[in-house]
Scaffold this motif. Structure first.
Motif, PDB file in Angstrom:
ATOM      1  N   HIS A 133     -39.177 -60.503 -44.893  1.00  0.00           N
ATOM      2  CA  HIS A 133     -39.612 -59.150 -45.308  1.00  0.00           C
ATOM      3  C   HIS A 133     -40.503 -58.485 -44.267  1.00  0.00           C
ATOM      4  O   HIS A 133     -41.543 -57.909 -44.596  1.00  0.00           O
ATOM      5  CB  HIS A 133     -40.346 -59.184 -46.657  1.00  0.00           C
ATOM      6  CG  HIS A 133     -39.546 -59.845 -47.721  1.00  0.00           C
ATOM      7  ND1 HIS A 133     -38.447 -59.254 -48.301  1.00  0.00           N
ATOM      8  CD2 HIS A 133     -39.650 -61.064 -48.281  1.00  0.00           C
ATOM      9  CE1 HIS A 133     -37.917 -60.084 -49.177  1.00  0.00           C
ATOM     10  NE2 HIS A 133     -38.627 -61.188 -49.182  1.00  0.00           N
ATOM     11  N   GLU A 173     -35.010 -60.188 -42.653  1.00  0.00           N
ATOM     12  CA  GLU A 173     -34.822 -59.904 -44.081  1.00  0.00           C
ATOM     13  C   GLU A 173     -35.471 -60.982 -44.934  1.00  0.00           C
ATOM     14  O   GLU A 173     -36.124 -60.685 -45.935  1.00  0.00           O
ATOM     15  CB  GLU A 173     -33.332 -59.784 -44.404  1.00  0.00           C
ATOM     16  CG  GLU A 173     -32.838 -58.406 -44.011  1.00  0.00           C
ATOM     17  CD  GLU A 173     -31.355 -58.211 -44.165  1.00  0.00           C
ATOM     18  OE1 GLU A 173     -30.656 -59.142 -44.623  1.00  0.00           O
ATOM     19  OE2 GLU A 173     -30.878 -57.121 -43.791  1.00  0.00           O
ATOM     20  N   LYS A 200     -31.797 -60.357 -37.597  1.00  0.00           N
ATOM     21  CA  LYS A 200     -31.684 -59.531 -38.806  1.00  0.00           C
ATOM     22  C   LYS A 200     -31.894 -60.416 -40.049  1.00  0.00           C
ATOM     23  O   LYS A 200     -32.620 -60.058 -40.971  1.00  0.00           O
ATOM     24  CB  LYS A 200     -30.307 -58.862 -38.813  1.00  0.00           C
ATOM     25  CG  LYS A 200     -29.993 -58.042 -40.033  1.00  0.00           C
ATOM     26  CD  LYS A 200     -30.618 -56.666 -39.973  1.00  0.00           C
ATOM     27  CE  LYS A 200     -30.216 -55.829 -41.180  1.00  0.00           C
ATOM     28  NZ  LYS A 200     -31.133 -54.747 -41.448  1.00  0.00           N
TER      29      LYS A 200
END
Ligand code: SF4
Ligand SMILES: [Zn+2]
Ligand SMILES: [Zn+2]
Length: 330
Positions: free
Chosen positions: A88, A85, A81
């Motif tokens: 992107h 992030e 995760k």
């Protein structure tokens, strides 16, 4: 050395190899002393490096993460995760849990998995043995115990879980299935495969293999980004990060005198004198799987007459054979 939850942890006072902090973990195989902050950063770096070294992920991948709620899958999901992030990536992660139907165990770990996904805003899917086969693992074991050729619970469980994870991950549109196998798991599996002369399986597990278009119609690509982190370091990581995970082990692992448990005890005993042993086994696996894979004659495969999946010399694959046997007891 202290023993916490059956993990041997080497903590001591002394200077961290990378900063001025004093309370440190001794990583015996590399000789490093790491304070909690440096340890945490180092684990995250190992995960990222493993992913890039073995070309595990591409920018556009749709990743399905196998999530049991235990320390390994929680560590994996948290890190994927974060990586996603930071970079992107366009496709959101999906966590996928299998409910085998193990009384007083899986229900608790799935609660933890569900809470974790809610906290980190991750889509979470659950599929159960009962949905697919009409029976929980507990019910399957009760039935199978009556037959003479009863094998251990893990044999049945692993066969069903592998297929369900693969199929559901594909149904969800995934092209990658990320699994939380750590270094200790990989070392143990490799040694088991050697002991049982499963060379075909070792060859099949080659990380860089070119999945033929024919086979990738059935099998999703699997990745194991924690494969260079020993089990006790995953345990330390989740505790330092204060990530919530379910700590108990499956009761069947304790009940059945499975070979896997004995192999693990053997590796742990050797590790006391040779802390690098799991890395040797991992490197042995990487080298041998490449050698076997590149030398293997690539033959076309037989297809299961029921589901179409590749199978050995039998007309039905192991999964369909198992399901058929279960139906006889309905
Ligand atoms: S320990 Fe065995 S029975 Fe339990 S979840 Fe794992 S494979 Fe299934
Ligand atoms: Zn430090
Ligand atoms: Zn089949």
């Amino acid at each position: 050395m202290i023993n916490i939850n059956n993990y041997n942890i080497h903590l001591k006072y002394g200077k961290c190899t990378y900063c001025e902090n004093q309370i440190v973990f001794h990583r015996r195989h590399s000789g490093e002393f790491l304070c909690p902050q440096c340890f945490e950063k180092n684990i995250e770096k190992i995960i990222s490096k493993t992913i890039s070294k073995y070309n595990m992920l591409k920018f556009q991948d749709r990743i399905i993460v196998g999530l049991s709620g235990g320390k390994d899958s929680i560590t994996l999901l948290y890190n994927l995760k974060m990586i996603q992030e930071k970079s992107h990536q366009p496709e959101p992660l999906i966590a996928l849990s299998i409910d085998e139907g193990i009384n007083d165990y899986r229900h608790h770990s799935l609660e933890v998995a569900k809470e974790f996904c809610k906290k980190y805003n991750i889509e979470h899917k659950v599929i159960s043995f009962k949905d697919v086969t009409g029976k929980t693992l507990d019910e399957i074991i009760t039935i199978k115990k009556k037959s003479e050729e009863y094998r251990y619970a893990c044999n049945y469980c692993a066969l069903l879980r592998r297929r369900l994870l693969n199929d559901k991950a594909r149904d969800l549109g995934g092209n990658i299935l990320a699994l939380g196998h750590n270094l200790t798991d990989v070392a143990e599996t490799f040694l088991m495969n050697i002991l049982f002369k499963r060379f075909r399986l070792i060859s099949n597990q080659y990380l860089m293999k070119d999945q033929s278009a024919e086979r990738s119609k059935f099998f999703i690509k699997k990745i194991t980004p924690l494969m260079r982190i020993p089990e006790e370091e995953v345990f330390m990581y989740v505790n330092i990060k204060k990530l919530n995970y379910y700590a108990s082990h499956c009761p069947y692992r304790e009940i059945d005198p499975i070979m896997r448990k004995k192999v693990l005890e053997f590796i742990q005993a050797i590790k006391k004198d040779s802390p690098e042993i799991e890395y040797n086994l991992l490197n042995g696996f990487l080298e041998l799987s490449e050698l076997l894979y590149t030398q293997e004659e690539k033959k076309s495969f037989n297809s299961c007459i029921n589901c179409g999946y590749p199978t050995g010399n039998n007309t039905l694959c192991n999964y369909c054979t198992f399901i058929k046997e279960l139906e006889l007891y309905c």
